[in-house]
Scaffold this active site. Structure first.
Site, short mmCIF file in Angstrom:
data_model
loop_
_atom_site.label_atom_id
_atom_site.label_comp_id
_atom_site.label_asym_id
_atom_site.label_seq_id
_atom_site.Cartn_x
_atom_site.Cartn_y
_atom_site.Cartn_z
N LYS A 1 0.83 -1.20 0.00
CA LYS A 1 0.00 0.00 0.00
C LYS A 1 0.87 1.26 0.00
CE LYS A 1 -1.57 -1.71 3.71
NZ LYS A 1 -2.26 -2.06 4.98
N THR B 1 -7.73 9.08 8.63
CA THR B 1 -7.23 7.86 7.98
C THR B 1 -6.88 6.76 8.97
OG1 THR B 1 -4.97 8.72 7.98
CG2 THR B 1 -6.32 9.17 6.02
N GLY C 1 -6.88 3.57 10.90
CA GLY C 1 -7.51 2.28 10.67
C GLY C 1 -7.70 1.91 9.22
N THR C 2 -7.12 2.70 8.31
CA THR C 2 -7.30 2.42 6.89
C THR C 2 -6.77 1.03 6.51
OG1 THR C 2 -7.10 4.78 6.40
CG2 THR C 2 -6.85 3.27 4.56
N GLY C 3 -5.59 0.68 7.01
CA GLY C 3 -5.01 -0.62 6.67
C GLY C 3 -5.81 -1.78 7.21
N CYS C 4 -6.27 -1.66 8.46
CA CYS C 4 -7.12 -2.72 9.04
C CYS C 4 -8.40 -2.87 8.23
CB CYS C 4 -7.47 -2.36 10.49
SG CYS C 4 -6.06 -2.10 11.58
#
Length: 281
Positions: free
Chosen positions: A182, A215, A217-220
Site C-alpha cells: 500500500k 485515515t 484504521g485504513t489498513g485494518c
C-alpha cells in the site's frame, strides 16, 4: 420451524487481531467493515490496547493459549469462510496462529503485518518480524504491508512506486505468495498500491488522493474488506478492487467528521451498510 429445516448460514470471517479502544482500527474496525459488507464477523483477540485519536498509551497481550482457545471455539462450532490477521505482537502468538492455520487448514487468509501504529507506537516486537516472515508468510494467501512496514521487512526506506514494486517482489522471494503493498504514505496527488499475484505479475492500482485527515484504521479496514470479499466468493483481483473502493468511499464519507481532539480520526465504516449475506448450508 425445526432446527433441521434451517437451510442457510452466514458468510463468516474470523479476525485474529488486537483491540483498539478508540474504535477506529484493529478488531473494532474489522467488525464494522465486515458488518458493512454483509459478512458475519468473529474474533480472536491477540492484545488489548488503550488508545484514542492522540495515540496508544498502553498495550497488554492476551496469553497464547487463550488466543488458541478463541480460534478453536469459533472454527469448530461456527465455521470460517476466510481469515484476516492483524496485530500479532510477539513470537508466541505467531506460533499459535501458525499452528491453528495448519491444524484447521484455514483459507483464504489475509495477513496485515501490523508493526507500528499510525501514532508511531510500536505494535510488534522487533525479533518477531523474521519469525513472521518465516512461519506465517508461506501459510497466507495475501500479505498487505504499508510503505513503512514493507520498508522494515526489506531493510530500507521506500521512496517511489519503483521501490514499491521491487520490495513487493522481495517479499515474495521471502515466502509471501501474493503481496498488496500500500502506497498511501507516498507523497503525490494519487495513491498507488502495487499488487504482485502468485504468478509473479505486478499491477499498479492508482486513484486520486482523497483530501482527509481521518485515515486511522485504513489498513485494518482494507485487509478485513479483502477477506470479506474473498469469503463472499470473489476472485482476488475483484476482491482487491471492491475492497479499495469500499475504503475510498468510507474515507470520503468520514472526511468532514471530527472524532476526538486530534486530526487522525477514523473512517466512516457504516456509510452504506449491506444486509447480512446468506449462503446455502
Amino acid at each position: 420451524m425445526q432446527v433441521s429445516e434451517r437451510a442457510f448460514r452466514y458468510v463468516r470471517v474470523l479476525s485474529i487481531a488486537g483491540s483498539d479502544s478508540g474504535g477506529g482500527a484493529g478488531i473494532q474496525a474489522d467488525l464494522k467493515t465486515l458488518s458493512a459488507l454483509g459478512v458475519f464477523g468473529m474474533t480472536a483477540i491477540t492484545a488489548v490496547t488503550a488508545q484514542n485519536t492522540r495515540g496508544v498509551t498502553a498495550i497488554e497481550g492476551i496469553s497464547p493459549e487463550v488466543v488458541r482457545a478463541q480460534v478453536e471455539a469459533v472454527v469448530t462450532d461456527i465455521g470460517v469462510n476466510a481469515v484476516k490477521i492483524g496485530m500479532l505482537h510477539d513470537r508466541a502468538i505467531m506460533r499459535i496462529v501458525a499452528e491453528e492455520l495448519h491444524r484447521f487448514r484455514l483459507v483464504p487468509v489475509v495477513l496485515d503485518p501490523v508493526m507500528v501504529a499510525s501514532s508511531g507506537a510500536a505494535l510488534m516486537a522487533p525479533e518477531a518480524r523474521s519469525y513472521m516472515v518465516r512461519e506465517l508468510f508461506p501459510l497466507v494467501t495475501l500479505v498487505t504491508p504499508n510503505l513503512d512496514e514493507a520498508g522494515l521487512l526489506v531493510g530500507r526506506s521506500l521512496q517511489s512506486v519503483e521501490d514499491m514494486c521491487m520490495a513487493a517482489r522481495e517479499l515474495q522471494a521471502m515466502g509471501a505468495r501474493a503481496v498488496l503493498l500500500k502506497g498511501g504514505h507516498l507523497q503525490g496527488d494519487h495513491v498507488v498500491d502495487v499488487w504482485c499475484d502468485e504468478s509473479g505479475r505486478c499491477i499498479q492500482m492508482s486513484d486520486p488522493r482523497i483530501d482527509t485527515a481521518n485515515t486511522h484504521g485504513t489498513g485494518c479496514t482494507l485487509s478485513s474488506a479483502i477477506a470479506g470479499y474473498l469469503a463472499l466468493g470473489l476472485e482476488m483481483g475483484d476482491a482487491l478492487h471492491e475492497a479499495r473502493l469500499y475504503v475510498r468511499r468510507a474515507l470520503q464519507a468520514g472526511a468532514l467528521v471530527q472524532t476526538g481532539s486530534a486530526d487522525n480520526g477514523p473512517l466512516n465504516h457504516g456509510f452504506a451498510p449491506t444486509a447480512t449475506r446468506l449462503q446455502r448450508r
